[in-house]
Structure formats: structure tokens, C-alpha cells
Design an enzyme around this catalytic site. Structure first.
Site, PDB file in Angstrom:
ATOM      1  N   ARG A   1       0.856  -1.198   0.000  1.00 24.91           N
ATOM      2  CA  ARG A   1       0.000   0.000   0.000  1.00 24.91           C
ATOM      3  C   ARG A   1       0.883   1.237   0.000  1.00 24.91           C
ATOM      4  NH1 ARG A   1      -1.692   0.460   6.447  1.00 24.91           N
ATOM      5  NH2 ARG A   1       0.404   0.018   7.207  1.00 24.91           N
TER       6      ARG A   1
ATOM      7  N   ASN B   1      -4.279   7.646   3.588  1.00 27.89           N
ATOM      8  CA  ASN B   1      -3.712   7.139   4.832  1.00 27.89           C
ATOM      9  C   ASN B   1      -2.204   7.329   4.797  1.00 27.89           C
ATOM     10  OD1 ASN B   1      -4.410   5.521   7.363  1.00 27.89           O
ATOM     11  ND2 ASN B   1      -2.666   4.378   6.550  1.00 27.89           N
ATOM     12  N   GLU B   2      -1.706   8.047   5.767  1.00 30.72           N
ATOM     13  CA  GLU B   2      -0.258   8.202   5.933  1.00 30.72           C
ATOM     14  C   GLU B   2       0.481   8.378   4.605  1.00 30.72           C
ATOM     15  OE1 GLU B   2       1.122   4.967   8.429  1.00 30.72           O
ATOM     16  OE2 GLU B   2       0.420   5.990  10.217  1.00 30.72           O
TER      17      GLU B   2
ATOM     18  N   CYS C   1       9.340   7.812 -11.571  1.00 30.92           N
ATOM     19  CA  CYS C   1       8.936   7.425 -12.923  1.00 30.92           C
ATOM     20  C   CYS C   1       9.101   8.602 -13.891  1.00 30.92           C
ATOM     21  CB  CYS C   1       7.487   6.950 -12.904  1.00 30.92           C
ATOM     22  SG  CYS C   1       6.304   8.300 -12.783  1.00 30.92           S
TER      23      CYS C   1
ATOM     24  N   GLU D   1      -4.633   7.480  15.355  1.00 33.55           N
ATOM     25  CA  GLU D   1      -4.330   6.067  15.626  1.00 33.55           C
ATOM     26  C   GLU D   1      -3.429   5.980  16.851  1.00 33.55           C
ATOM     27  OE1 GLU D   1      -2.478   3.888  12.447  1.00 33.55           O
ATOM     28  OE2 GLU D   1      -3.811   4.721  10.929  1.00 33.55           O
TER      29      GLU D   1
ATOM     30  N   TRP E   1       4.366  -4.502  14.498  1.00 34.62           N
ATOM     31  CA  TRP E   1       5.533  -4.307  13.633  1.00 34.62           C
ATOM     32  C   TRP E   1       6.791  -3.950  14.415  1.00 34.62           C
ATOM     33  CZ3 TRP E   1       6.818   0.681  14.574  1.00 34.62           C
ATOM     34  CH2 TRP E   1       5.793   1.604  14.806  1.00 34.62           C
TER      35      TRP E   1
HETATM   36  C1  GAL Z   1      -0.220   2.766  10.748  1.00 35.48           C
HETATM   37  C2  GAL Z   1      -1.202   2.584   9.599  1.00 35.48           C
HETATM   38  C3  GAL Z   1      -2.300   1.615   9.967  1.00 35.48           C
HETATM   39  C4  GAL Z   1      -1.724   0.387  10.600  1.00 35.48           C
HETATM   40  C5  GAL Z   1      -0.889   0.771  11.780  1.00 35.48           C
HETATM   41  C6  GAL Z   1      -0.295  -0.386  12.543  1.00 35.48           C
HETATM   42  O1  GAL Z   1       0.985   3.297  10.309  1.00 35.48           O
HETATM   43  O2  GAL Z   1      -1.776   3.805   9.249  1.00 35.48           O
HETATM   44  O3  GAL Z   1      -3.039   1.300   8.811  1.00 35.48           O
HETATM   45  O4  GAL Z   1      -0.963  -0.306   9.666  1.00 35.48           O
HETATM   46  O5  GAL Z   1       0.171   1.576  11.345  1.00 35.48           O
HETATM   47  O6  GAL Z   1       0.463   0.049  13.648  1.00 35.48           O
END
Ligand code: GAL
Length: 687
Positions: free
Chosen positions: A119, A157-158, A165, A316, A324
Site C-alpha cells: 500500500r 492514509n499516511e 517514474c 491512531e 511491527w
Molecule cells: C499505521 C497505519 C495503519 C496500521 C498501523 C499499525 O501506520 O496507518 O493502517 O498499519 O500503522 O500500527
């Protein structure tokens, strides 16, 4: 500029805290939706971010749109008294698009076109991508423009990354033509292309920086980063224009990522109606994680400052572990509440999570969520979210309030880019981010609120401006700082400041260039130290700056001459022993301080603590705060809310001094010495 004492709520429909998160009902069978609604109520959630990655569901094949599921979700939210932070789906695209229109796929700096996948990886210049986004955004806006659930547009999103290119090369060259007024000689001068025979005869010869081509021309790298920001903002503006044409009154935002290196977020503030950002700190279980809380506070202050003090959305955060991270710790009990209160303390008017329901498959199936795979409410994390939901309902009066600090710390992306790209005086450990935060920390520890500014910010609003490592001083900035100090402001800067102009060309005639006169010094040389090397910094006897004894300098040391400035400390070792380590220069009605080396924490606490005292800067509460505790404030000019936050695992005692307060959650009178639980927080209102 007249700044409001209080801001309106994000949407007139919601004069209260938004609480919720990323919600992906399209990934779940319909029979789960009713259960989601039941659980949302139990958790005290009222706002769901929907459709963020739903393009393939909304437009499964080109030109065939399926909104039925989203209609149902929007209706369900409204029926259950909840709201939609409705996304445009441009953060990820369907496979049919990549297959049919390969131009939407990014090309990396090595000139390799990427395959479909992941993405946040489309070409921002692609006319086809822009058109496809326009079409789907139009459909969404037309369909939901009058829907009672719609409160905010969550655009994409972000945003991030770059594309190399041919379309982007063309756009970059156009951008350069505009910047250099179509005059290749102006570009040649700015990039100092005489070096290594890099001269261009024509804009057509210029390409984006690449590891298989040119990536050592600093002005070039800098302009590419500027272009990427402008191109991303332009894409964002395109999305906004479509939405605003149909829903002019629905606020737009896009979720930012703290001090993400790839974009100059100062350029995003003006474009959106409300700032939002995603925050994933790691302070869960180590004794010194309170230091990370200082960085978090700084990031919140930065986000509040992007729109001059206007409250922001915590779009968020993780209800529990962030999958992650290399070691994805569980969020310790109580930490979620304190983390949320910290965001609010610095200006958040929402608490939203990634994610509502834990994904069943793929790469985020172990990421913390409000609803776990067990599927019910009888677990720890859900309980903590519900507890927070109940607390947020008692904080309505905080909505729209802000803080108006007397102190500003400068954090400037262009400066960061240039400084990090410089070859020398050390290739590693230039540490712009942590250096800025180390100068912010004493204020945090004393409960003195701080704004964050770019070099282009409005210095005049503050009494004290601190600009650590102001390597780049763009045109006009030196003059504006001189004016600020002449009129009574206090300015603090450090080693490795005033070195280059906006093109990354060194100032001639002596560093710190345009800051030299005001600072009353000449920085002749800069020394880089090995990791284990230290240089002594000895406070001058009887100095009035709060410095005492000997401090330790590390990493970078400037060799400075005082040219009228008063010497507050000198180096105590090395061949520059006896040379100025800290100076202050009286300039007009103000003063300008220069810190010639990267120093230890006691140094920052003493010098900046001394300034706080001398200047009589207002602390949120009178008494000293224990280590790991901060006090932050929000006010509408009449009522003042004080947030006490403890980021240590042990309980802490805080002395509120003579002032009387009321506990906002219990209504009880509060005063004198109070206890904060480990990882605990209190919200009190000044009586
Ligand atoms: C953010 C992202 C979310 C999700 C999240 C996980 O960076 O906008 O979609 O992936 O991380 O921590």
C-alpha cells in the site's frame, strides 16, 4: 495575529470526545456487524474510521461501484449514535488498476518499476491515478454528503514515499523551472554544479537523485525532497478539492506520522481543517521509558503547533501491542489511559485506535485491537478501552481548549534534511531529532508548556525561542530572529548553526553566518569526537545563567571566539581549553545564547532551568515535579485543566502548592500533596 482562546469542536455534531478507531467491516461477514455495534457501545466508542483500505470492495472492477455494504455500515453507525470518520481509499488500490494502468505503479530511486502489492505506493503524478481517485472520491462524497454519520474526511492514509517514474521526472523538472525562474544558471549556482563537472546546460538534463546516478549534490537532494512534499501536498489538495466541492462543511484531515523524515509536515497544516496523527510509542515496561514519553509529548506539541494551537485528532494509537515493532510488548495495565491523557493534555480532542477488530489474516492479524480474536468483551484490553471510554465522557469541557506557551522550540524539516545529508563533521550521530528533544526535556520536566515552530514560524508570539542545530538559515530568518531579540526576545541556539543557506551553500565570511552579529561570536571550527570521548565544559565563576561545576561535552564541539558576547562557560580540555563553551550576547532589549557543544542532561537542566527561573516562566503547577512526571495544561482563557502524568512504574507524589483544584473525574476538591499511581494520571481543574 489574534489566536482564539477556544476552538470549535471538530464537527458541530460532536461537541465531545471522539473515541473509536480504524474499522474494517468489509473484511468481515455481515453477522459480525451487529456485534460490533453492541461492543462499541460497551467500549464507549462513538467514531469509526471506515473505508481506509476498501477500494477493492468499493470498486471491485473498473467502473462498477458497490456501496451497499458501506450504506449499511453508515446507517448502523447512525442508528447506534456513532459517527463515521470516512476515508478516501487512495492509500491502497485494487489489482485491476495496476494491471490495466502500469503508470500508477511507483518507480524506485534505482529506476525499477514496482510490482503490485502492499500500500502507500502509487505515483502521485500519474494523471490516471489522480483521475481514478477523483472518481471514487466524488462517488463517496455524493453518496454520503447528507448522511448523519459523516463528520470528518480521513483523506487517504499516511501519505509518504516518492516515485521516480518518467511522469515524476517531468514534474520535478517543471518544479525546478519554476523555482529557478527557467534559468539553468540559477540552478547551477544553487547546486554548486561546478564541483566535479556537474554543470547542466538545460533542465532536460536533470533527473531525480538516484543511487545509480547522482545523489551527492546536496542542493539537488534537498530540492527533490521539497518537490516530493509539494507533489504530495498537491495530490492531497486534489483529493480535498473533490470533497469540498460536494461537502464544503465537512472537515478534512490526513493522518501524519510524527517526525516522518520524507515530508515537510509544516506544509500540511494549512491545507487541512484539522491535524491528525498516528502515535505508536514504546514506553511499556522499561524503567527509563519515561524518557520516551518526553519525545511523545514533543510530537503532540508539534502536531498542535502545525495549526497554531488548534486541537488535533489522535487518529491512531494501539490499544495494546504494536505488531511491527521488533519486540512487540504488551501495553502494561494503565499505560493506555496515561498515553491517552498525555495526548489530550497536549491538545488531542479524539482518542482513536488502530484497530477496532483484530484482523483475522494477513500482516496485521496480531496487532493490538479493541476486539481481539476471542470476539467478546471479557478481556483485559477491552476492559481498559471501556474504562477510558467512560473517562472521556467526563471531559467534554476540555474540547476546543488549548495552551498558549511562552516558549517555542524550532523543529524544521528542511534543516533536518540538509543537516543529515551533510558529509561532515560526522557522518553518523548528527541526531537532530534527539538534540531538539533534549532541549525540550527541561521544560517537560518543569511542566512548562512549549510550542514547536519551523524557521518560518512566528517568533514574536514567544518570550523564549530555542533553535538547536540551526544548520540551515533560510533567507530572511536571520533578520526575523534579530528583530525578535532586539525587541526583547531570548534566543538560544547551539553548535552547527548558521552554516548554510536555503540551497545548502555555506555562508561565507564566518559562521554562524546571519546569526553571528546577534550572537556576538565567531565559530571558527567544529570538532567531531569519537563515541567514548568527552570534553570538559567548565562553568564560569559567578555566572548568572544557572551553570555550576563541570559538564561533559560529546560528539560535536565548536571552537568559538567571543566577539562581544559574555562567556558563561569554557572548555576545560583539548587544544581548545579556555575557549568559550557557552556565551550570551545582549542585543537590543533581548539576549542570544550560544551553546558550543553537545552537552549532558545536567547542563540542559541547569541552563534552561536557569532561564525559566530568570524569565519567571509560568509552570503548570508551582512545585517541583518528580522525575518521570510532567504537568501540562489546556485552557479556554477562563477554565484551566491541568494534566498530571506519571510515566514511571512507581507511584509519585506531586505537590500542588497553594493552588486549589477540583478532580475533573470525581468532582472532589484537590490540593497540597497528592499521589499519582505508577503509570497513572489525574486531570484536575484549577479552582
Ligand atoms: C499505521 C497505519 C495503519 C496500521 C498501523 C499499525 O501506520 O496507518 O493502517 O498499519 O500503522 O500500527
Amino acid at each position: 495575529m489574534n489566536l482564539p482562546a477556544k476552538y470549535p469542536p471538530i464537527s458541530p455534531k460532536t461537541p465531545f470526545f471522539l473515541h473509536g478507531g480504524d474499522y474494517n467491516p468489509d473484511q468481515w461477514p455481515e453477522d459480525v456487524w451487529a456485534e460490533d455495534m453492541r461492543l462499541m457501545k460497551l467500549a464507549g466508542c462513538n467514531a469509526m474510521s471506515v473505508g481506509i483500505f476498501s477500494w477493492a470492495t468499493l470498486e471491485p472492477v473498473e467502473g462498477r461501484f458497490e456501496f451497499g455494504w458501506l450504506d449499511q455500515i453508515m446507517d448502523l453507525l447512525a442508528k447506534n449514535g456513532a459517527f463515521a470518520v470516512l476515508a478516501t481509499p487512495s492509500g491502497a488500490r485494487p489489482a485491476w488498476m495496476s494491471q490495466k494502468y502500469p503508470q500508477v505503479l511507483r518507480v524506485d530511486a534505482g529506476r525499477v518499476r514496482q510490482l503490485h502489492g502492499k500500500r502507500h505506493n502509487h505515483c502521485f503524478s500519474s494523471p490516471i491515478y489522480r483521475e481514478k481517485v477523483r472518481i471514487i472520491n466524488t462517488k463517496l462524497a455524493e453518496r454520503y454528503k447528507d448522511h448523519p454519520a459523516l463528520i470528518v474526511w480521513h483523506v487517504s492514509n499516511e501519505y509518504g514515499g516518492d516515485c521516480h517514474c518518467p511522469l515524476c521526472q517531468e514534474a520535478f523538472r517543471g518544479w525546478l523551472r519554476r523555482r529557478y525562474e527557467n534559468d539553468i544558471e540559477k540552478l547551477n549556482h544553487a547546486w554548486w554544479t561546478g564541483f566535479w563537472s556537474h554543470r547542466f546546460n538545460d533542465f532536460e538534463q536533470v533527473e531525480s537523485p538516484s543511487p545509480i546516478g547522482e545523489d551527492l549534490v546536496h542542493g539537488h537532494n534537498l530540492d527533490w525532497k521539497r518537490f516530493v512534499t509539494d507533489q504530495t501536498v498537491d495530490f492531497f489538495r486534489g483529493e480535498i478539492a473533490t470533497l469540498k466541492a460536494i461537502t464544503p462543511r465537512v472537515p478534512v484531515t490526513t493522518n501524519l506520522m510524527g517526525v516522518y523524515p520524507g515530508l515537510n509536515y509544516w506544509k500540511f497544516g494549512a491545507v487541512m481543517d484539522v491535524v491528525s496523527w498516528d502515535h505508536y510509542p514504546t514506553y511499556h515496561d522499561r524503567p527509563d521509558t519515561w524518557l520516551l514519553a518526553v519525545s511523545s509529548s514533543f510530537l503532540h506539541d508539534l502536531n498542535r503547533s502545525l495549526k497554531g494551537g488548534q486541537p488535533f485528532m489522535q487518529m491512531e494509537m494501539a490499544p495494546s501491542m504494536t505488531n511491527w515493532m521488533p519486540i512487540a510488548k504488551l501495553k502494561r495495565p494503565g499505560v493506555l489511559m496515561t498515553e491517552a491523557m498525555q495526548a489530550i493534555a497536549h491538545g488531542a480532542d479524539t482518542i482513536q485506535y488502530f484497530q477496532w477488530r483484530k484482523s483475522r489474516g494477513s500482516s496485521e492479524k496480531f496487532h493490538g485491537a479493541v476486539v481481539d480474536h476471542c470476539g467478546h468483551e471479557h478481556n483485559r484490553v477491552f476492559g481498559e478501552v471501556a474504562e477510558l471510554g467512560a473517562v472521556l465522557k467526563k471531559l467534554d469541557a476540555v474540547i476546543g481548549t488549548t495552551t498558549r506557551p511562552s516558549v517555542a522550540v524550532v523543529y524544521d524539516w528542511e534543516n533536518r534534511w540538509a543537516l543529515e545529508d551533510a558529509k561532515g563533521p560526522r557522518t553518523e550521530k548528527k541526531d537532530y531529532n534527539s538534540t531538539v528533544i533534549n532541549h525540550y526535556r527541561p521544560f517537560w520536566m518543569n511542566g512548562v508548556p512549549v510550542d514547536v515552530l519551523s524557521e518560518d514560524g512566528d517568533f514574536e508570539r514567544y518570550k523564549l525561542v530555542i533553535a538547536p542545530m540551526m544548520y540551515m538559515v533560510r533567507k530572511g530568518v536571520g533578520e526575523r530572529l534579530e528583530k525578535f531579540v532586539r525587541e526583547g526576545g531570548i534566543f538560544v541556539t547551539t553548535y552547527w548553526s548558521g552554516i548554510v543557506d536555503e540551497s545548502d551553500l555555506c555562508f561565507l565570511g564566518g559562521f554562524p553566518g546571519p546569526l553571528r552579529k546577534m550572537l556576538g561570536i565567531w565559530a571558527e571550527e567544529i570538532d567531531a569526537l569519537y563515541e567514548d570521548e568527552r570534553v570538559k565544559v567548565v562553568a564560569a565563576e559567578g555566572n548568572d545563567a544557572g551553570l555550576s561545576g563541570t559538564y561533559e561535552a560529546r560528539t560535536l564541539v565548536d571552537v568559538v571566539h567571543a566577539e562581544g558576547a559574555k562567556v558563561l562557560a569554557t572548555f576545560g580540555s583539548e587544544f581548545y581549553a579556555g575557549r568559550p563553551a557557552v556565551t550570551v550576547n545582549t542585543y537590543g532589549k533581548g539576549k542570544a545564547y550560544y551553546i558550543a557543544s553537545r552537552n549532558d542532561e545536567r547542563f540542559h537542566a541547569d541552563l534552561l532551568g536557569g532561564l525559566m527561573r530568570q524569565m519567571g516562566l509560568r509552570r503548570t503547577i508551582e512545585g517541583p515535579l518528580p522525575e518521570g512526571v510532567t504537568a501540562q495544561t489546556r485552557s479556554d482563557g477562563k477554565r484551566e485543566f491541568v494534566f498530571l502524568l506519571n510515566f514511571k512504574r512507581d507511584a509519585a507524589k506531586v505537590n500542588l502548592g497553594a493552588a486549589r483544584f477540583k478532580d475533573v473525574l470525581t468532582g472532589a476538591a484537590v490540593g497540597g500533596e497528592i499521589e499519582l499511581a505508577g503509570n497513572g494520571s489525574r486531570v484536575i481543574e484549577r479552582a
